[in-house]
Design a protein around this motif. Structure first.
Motif, PDB file in Angstrom:
ATOM      1  N   PHE A 122     -32.737  41.517  54.126  1.00 45.67           N
ATOM      2  CA  PHE A 122     -33.115  42.385  53.018  1.00 45.67           C
ATOM      3  C   PHE A 122     -33.110  41.609  51.706  1.00 45.67           C
ATOM      4  O   PHE A 122     -34.065  41.672  50.934  1.00 45.67           O
ATOM      5  N   LYS A 123     -32.054  40.846  51.449  1.00 45.62           N
ATOM      6  CA  LYS A 123     -31.953  40.101  50.198  1.00 45.62           C
ATOM      7  C   LYS A 123     -33.010  38.993  50.107  1.00 45.62           C
ATOM      8  O   LYS A 123     -33.466  38.651  49.023  1.00 45.62           O
ATOM      9  N   GLU A 171     -36.901  41.811  50.019  1.00 43.52           N
ATOM     10  CA  GLU A 171     -36.591  43.243  50.058  1.00 43.52           C
ATOM     11  C   GLU A 171     -37.783  44.080  50.493  1.00 43.52           C
ATOM     12  O   GLU A 171     -37.652  44.963  51.334  1.00 43.52           O
ATOM     13  N   LEU A 211     -35.976  49.780  45.613  1.00 44.82           N
ATOM     14  CA  LEU A 211     -36.286  48.563  44.859  1.00 44.82           C
ATOM     15  C   LEU A 211     -35.816  48.675  43.409  1.00 44.82           C
ATOM     16  O   LEU A 211     -35.365  47.689  42.823  1.00 44.82           O
TER      17      LEU A 211
END
Length: 144
Positions: free
Chosen positions: A43-44, A47, A65
């Motif tokens: 995810f990081k 994203e 977001l």
């Protein structure tokens, strides 16, 4: 048959009920995925790409977001699931709660230590600050 929801009249409050649960199912599943280190890393790293793997609405993705937890809650997010986003970002729950109130972490902490928010203006949508106008005489049920 729709159920009566008198709690919809509480300003600034999103109650996580069955309808919200259905609306936010994939958003909350995404949040739960962040319990695994490998998913947090994915995810990081990207994203948007990670969010696109989930059957969330575009609005839900935009809310994540933007890290706008109030927006996430309006789109079906449950704060206990949404806390995983904050944890992924290295935020404490207190920092997250402060951001949801428009306060700094210190302002939020001070408010809570002083007893929390006052009730004036927070009872009913459209409340004019005159609490007496919204009270039922004792012993009488609300007939609305």
């Amino acid at each position: 048959m729709a159920l009566e929801k008198p709690y919809l009249d509480i300003p600034g409050t999103v109650i996580f009920d069955a309808d919200q649960s259905r609306k936010g199912y994939w958003l909350n599943q995404f949040c739960m995925s962040l319990m695994k280190a490998e998913n947090r890393a994915r995810f990081k790293a990207d994203e948007r790409a990670y969010l696109d793997e989930w059957a969330m609405t575009e609005e839900q993705k935009q809310a994540v977001l933007a890290r706008d937890l109030n927006w996430c809650m309006r789109t079906g997010g449950n704060i206990y699931f949404l806390a995983k986003i904050g944890a992924t970002d290295g935020k404490s729950f207190q920092q997250m709660a402060g951001s949801m109130t428009g306060m700094t972490e210190d302002e939020y902490r001070t408010m809570m230590l002083a007893g929390g928010r006052g009730v004036e203006g927070n009872r009913h949508i459209g409340e004019d600050g005159d609490a007496q106008a919204h009270r039922q005489p004792q012993g009488q049920a609300n007939k609305d």
